[in-house]
Design a protein around this motif. Structure first.
Motif, PDB file in Angstrom:
ATOM      1  N   GLY A 250       0.895  -1.170  -0.059  1.00  0.00           N
ATOM      2  CA  GLY A 250      -0.034  -0.035  -0.136  1.00  0.00           C
ATOM      3  C   GLY A 250       0.770   1.344  -0.030  1.00  0.00           C
ATOM      4  N   GLY A 251       1.889   1.194   0.882  1.00  0.00           N
ATOM      5  CA  GLY A 251       2.918   2.515   0.916  1.00  0.00           C
ATOM      6  C   GLY A 251       3.462   2.698  -0.397  1.00  0.00           C
ATOM      7  N   ALA A 252       4.020   1.580  -0.931  1.00  0.00           N
ATOM      8  CA  ALA A 252       4.841   1.869  -2.253  1.00  0.00           C
ATOM      9  C   ALA A 252       4.106   2.206  -3.377  1.00  0.00           C
ATOM     10  N   LEU A 253       2.719   1.628  -3.478  1.00  0.00           N
ATOM     11  CA  LEU A 253       1.750   2.101  -4.246  1.00  0.00           C
ATOM     12  C   LEU A 253       1.258   3.498  -4.248  1.00  0.00           C
ATOM     13  N   ALA A 254       1.025   3.843  -3.249  1.00  0.00           N
ATOM     14  CA  ALA A 254       0.586   5.266  -2.664  1.00  0.00           C
ATOM     15  C   ALA A 254       1.322   6.166  -3.198  1.00  0.00           C
ATOM     16  N   ILE A 255       2.647   6.064  -2.401  1.00  0.00           N
ATOM     17  CA  ILE A 255       3.873   7.021  -2.641  1.00  0.00           C
ATOM     18  C   ILE A 255       4.100   7.049  -4.104  1.00  0.00           C
ATOM     19  N   GLY A 256       4.233   5.923  -4.939  1.00  0.00           N
ATOM     20  CA  GLY A 256       4.578   5.831  -6.356  1.00  0.00           C
ATOM     21  C   GLY A 256       3.628   6.773  -6.963  1.00  0.00           C
ATOM     22  N   LEU A 257       2.375   6.327  -6.864  1.00  0.00           N
ATOM     23  CA  LEU A 257       1.102   7.240  -7.523  1.00  0.00           C
ATOM     24  C   LEU A 257       1.396   8.837  -7.104  1.00  0.00           C
ATOM     25  N   ALA A 258       1.671   9.160  -5.938  1.00  0.00           N
ATOM     26  CA  ALA A 258       1.799  10.540  -5.395  1.00  0.00           C
ATOM     27  C   ALA A 258       3.088  11.142  -6.135  1.00  0.00           C
ATOM     28  N   LEU A 259       4.168  10.420  -6.427  1.00  0.00           N
ATOM     29  CA  LEU A 259       5.302  11.030  -7.250  1.00  0.00           C
ATOM     30  C   LEU A 259       4.860  11.509  -8.496  1.00  0.00           C
ATOM     31  N   PHE A 260       4.161  10.594  -9.224  1.00  0.00           N
ATOM     32  CA  PHE A 260       3.809  11.113 -10.695  1.00  0.00           C
ATOM     33  C   PHE A 260       2.845  11.984 -10.644  1.00  0.00           C
ATOM     34  N   GLN A 261       1.807  11.822  -9.592  1.00  0.00           N
ATOM     35  CA  GLN A 261       0.630  13.003  -9.679  1.00  0.00           C
ATOM     36  C   GLN A 261       1.151  14.279  -9.183  1.00  0.00           C
ATOM     37  N   PHE A 262       1.803  14.204  -8.201  1.00  0.00           N
ATOM     38  CA  PHE A 262       2.374  15.790  -7.377  1.00  0.00           C
ATOM     39  C   PHE A 262       3.786  16.014  -7.645  1.00  0.00           C
ATOM     40  N   TRP A 263       4.468  15.514  -8.677  1.00  0.00           N
ATOM     41  CA  TRP A 263       5.857  15.868  -8.845  1.00  0.00           C
ATOM     42  C   TRP A 263       5.974  17.212  -8.711  1.00  0.00           C
ATOM     43  N   GLY A 264       6.740  17.704  -7.785  1.00  0.00           N
ATOM     44  CA  GLY A 264       7.176  19.108  -7.420  1.00  0.00           C
ATOM     45  C   GLY A 264       6.252  19.550  -6.330  1.00  0.00           C
ATOM     46  N   ASP A 265       5.183  19.037  -6.090  1.00  0.00           N
ATOM     47  CA  ASP A 265       4.413  19.479  -5.024  1.00  0.00           C
ATOM     48  C   ASP A 265       4.823  18.529  -3.724  1.00  0.00           C
ATOM     49  N   TRP A 266       6.040  18.924  -3.212  1.00  0.00           N
ATOM     50  CA  TRP A 266       6.548  18.032  -2.031  1.00  0.00           C
ATOM     51  C   TRP A 266       5.552  17.917  -0.742  1.00  0.00           C
ATOM     52  N   VAL A 267       4.611  18.873  -0.496  1.00  0.00           N
ATOM     53  CA  VAL A 267       3.814  18.925   0.363  1.00  0.00           C
ATOM     54  C   VAL A 267       2.627  17.782   0.421  1.00  0.00           C
ATOM     55  N   SER A 268       2.104  17.606  -1.019  1.00  0.00           N
ATOM     56  CA  SER A 268       0.905  16.611  -1.175  1.00  0.00           C
ATOM     57  C   SER A 268       1.671  15.278  -1.037  1.00  0.00           C
ATOM     58  N   ILE A 269       3.125  15.253  -1.679  1.00  0.00           N
ATOM     59  CA  ILE A 269       3.686  13.956  -1.481  1.00  0.00           C
ATOM     60  C   ILE A 269       3.840  13.443  -0.065  1.00  0.00           C
ATOM     61  N   GLY A 270       4.641  14.520   0.621  1.00  0.00           N
ATOM     62  CA  GLY A 270       4.755  14.187   2.035  1.00  0.00           C
ATOM     63  C   GLY A 270       3.495  13.932   2.845  1.00  0.00           C
ATOM     64  N   LEU A 271       2.149  14.480   2.527  1.00  0.00           N
ATOM     65  CA  LEU A 271       1.143  14.093   3.227  1.00  0.00           C
ATOM     66  C   LEU A 271       0.774  12.614   3.100  1.00  0.00           C
ATOM     67  N   VAL A 272       0.937  12.190   1.743  1.00  0.00           N
ATOM     68  CA  VAL A 272       0.665  10.878   1.286  1.00  0.00           C
ATOM     69  C   VAL A 272       1.450   9.860   2.368  1.00  0.00           C
ATOM     70  N   ALA A 273       2.910  10.244   2.405  1.00  0.00           N
ATOM     71  CA  ALA A 273       3.749   9.415   3.292  1.00  0.00           C
ATOM     72  C   ALA A 273       3.548   9.634   4.701  1.00  0.00           C
ATOM     73  N   VAL A 274       2.871  10.650   5.117  1.00  0.00           N
ATOM     74  CA  VAL A 274       2.646  10.865   6.759  1.00  0.00           C
ATOM     75  C   VAL A 274       1.221   9.862   6.926  1.00  0.00           C
ATOM     76  N   ILE A 275       0.390   9.946   6.022  1.00  0.00           N
ATOM     77  CA  ILE A 275      -0.780   9.033   5.988  1.00  0.00           C
ATOM     78  C   ILE A 275      -0.388   7.595   6.389  1.00  0.00           C
ATOM     79  N   PHE A 276       0.539   7.133   5.776  1.00  0.00           N
ATOM     80  CA  PHE A 276       0.810   5.774   5.745  1.00  0.00           C
ATOM     81  C   PHE A 276       1.687   5.398   7.201  1.00  0.00           C
ATOM     82  N   ALA A 277       2.581   6.440   7.709  1.00  0.00           N
ATOM     83  CA  ALA A 277       3.218   6.503   8.687  1.00  0.00           C
ATOM     84  C   ALA A 277       2.509   6.413   9.857  1.00  0.00           C
ATOM     85  N   ILE A 278       1.505   7.430  10.017  1.00  0.00           N
ATOM     86  CA  ILE A 278       0.264   7.523  11.027  1.00  0.00           C
ATOM     87  C   ILE A 278      -0.278   5.956  11.083  1.00  0.00           C
ATOM     88  N   GLY A 279      -0.729   5.327   9.991  1.00  0.00           N
ATOM     89  CA  GLY A 279      -1.482   4.154   9.767  1.00  0.00           C
ATOM     90  C   GLY A 279      -0.500   3.161  10.600  1.00  0.00           C
TER      91      GLY A 279
END
Length: 362
Positions: A250-279
């Motif tokens: 789940g984490g690899a898939l979500a962060i991978g999708l976030a990298l392609f969708q939000f490339w350059g928007d590091w806040v959104s990418i970081g939020l996806v990573a934080v979601i899985f870290a909290i989980g």
């Protein structure tokens, strides 16, 4: 007069062999019945609670069936169409994401794609192995449980089996108890109770953890704006049942999708990573200790071994029975260890029976 231990061992060994042969030969046929039995086992405490409140067993079963049907229809109308749509879109988008990842790696890490480099050869070998394995799995799924006829059979037979078993569950348990060998009834009851406690703690508890985490991941990822957030949350929650795999996939898939969708928007990418870290923090420190417990006796490595072995030997139905069998073997192994530690083989002359014999000789 009780049978000699050697004779008993022969009968129990024969029963184990028959069980393995039946599982191997009739795995696909037994799958709806195994699923139905698993559902009945999971819901039986709810029926017992309704009976304690004054309902008959038939009334409790009817209430649970109607409630489950309403929940299923609600999910079918609200969640399932979106989930199926996102799963299909995700399957279509993944090849393009892989190509984009290859292009990115070619531009930034050209040494990886030099044909004579060891890294390139290792990556190529890994990708070929992964592709061949994926095709084998796909062919197995398409040729087996995913055919339209088998899906219809599952949707029809599993609920019927679950309802009938739930209705007769207490009577079946009582009947099995009557058939236990009289000499071994106390020991078998004790072991069965311990196995039931392990399964109840693990399966029911872990199922609740999967549901909570899957819902959390899906809602949180959709709020962040990640494409396919519902599908990714569903996948992450579903595979959380297998230790470490839920977070990894789940984490690899979500962060991978976030990298392609939000490339350059590091806040959104970081939020996806934080979601899985909290989980993961919530799962390890709150959900699993509270809902599953730390003394269920199913070590993650032992569970992974059981899933791998039974899945390889008996297919999907083998994976369904892997957890109960692993729990039973764990309980039996602890019982055998207790017997060994209390035996003369371990304690030698300090064993009580030896001391009594020596005292009598004096």
């Amino acid at each position: 007069m009780a049978l000699p231990a050697k004779q008993q061992l022969k009968y129990w060994g024969l029963a184990a062999i028959v069980f393995a042969v039946v599982m191997w030969a009739l795995g696909n046929v037994l799958m709806p019945f195994v699923l139905g039995a698993a559902i009945a086992y999971l819901i039986d405490p709810v029926a017992d609670r309704l009976e304690a409140w004054g309902m008959s067993r038939t009334g409790a079963t009817a209430t649970i069936t109607v409630g489950a049907l309403l929940i299923f229809l609600l999910l079918l109308v609200v969640v399932v169409p979106t989930l199926i749509s996102q799963m299909i879109d995700l399957a279509q988008v993944l090849p393009q994401l892989v190509r984009d990842a290859r292009t990115f790696a070619t531009e930034h890490f050209p040494s990886v794609f030099e044909e004579n480099s060891r890294i390139h050869q290792a990556v190529t070998s890994f990708m070929q192995t992964l592709q061949s394995r994926a095709m084998e799995v796909l062919q197995s799924v398409l040729g087996g449980a995913a055919s339209f006829l088998n899906i219809v059979i599952l949707l029809v037979i599993v609920p019927v089996v679950a309802v009938y078993l739930l209705l007769d569950w207490d009577r079946m348990v009582a009947r099995i108890d009557e058939l236990l060998p009289r000499d071994h009834q106390p020991v078998i009851r004790r072991l069965a109770g311990e196995i039931d406690a392990v399964l109840a703690s693990f399966i029911r508890g872990m199922g609740t953890v999967c549901l909570i985490l899957g819902t959390y991941y899906a809602v949180a990822l959709m709020l962040v704006g990640l494409n396919f957030g519902l599908a990714v949350g569903f996948i992450a929650g579903l595979v959380t049942f297998i230790p470490y795999l839920g977070a990894l996939i789940g984490g690899a898939l979500a962060i991978g999708l976030a990298l392609f969708q939000f490339w350059g928007d590091w806040v959104s990418i970081g939020l996806v990573a934080v979601i899985f870290a909290i989980g993961q923090v919530a799962e390890g420190n709150v959900l699993t200790p509270k809902l599953v417990g730390g003394s269920v006796g199913l070590h993650p490595v032992w569970l992974l071994l059981a899933l791998s072995v039974f899945g390889a030997l008996f297919g999907f139905v083998g994976m369904l029975v892997a957890v109960p069998v692993a729990a039973a073997l764990g309980v039996i192994a602890r019982f055998v260890t207790e017997q060994y530690l209390d035996s003369r083989l371990y304690q030698g002359q300090s064993h009580p029976s030896a001391e009594k014999r020596d005292a009598g000789a004096e």
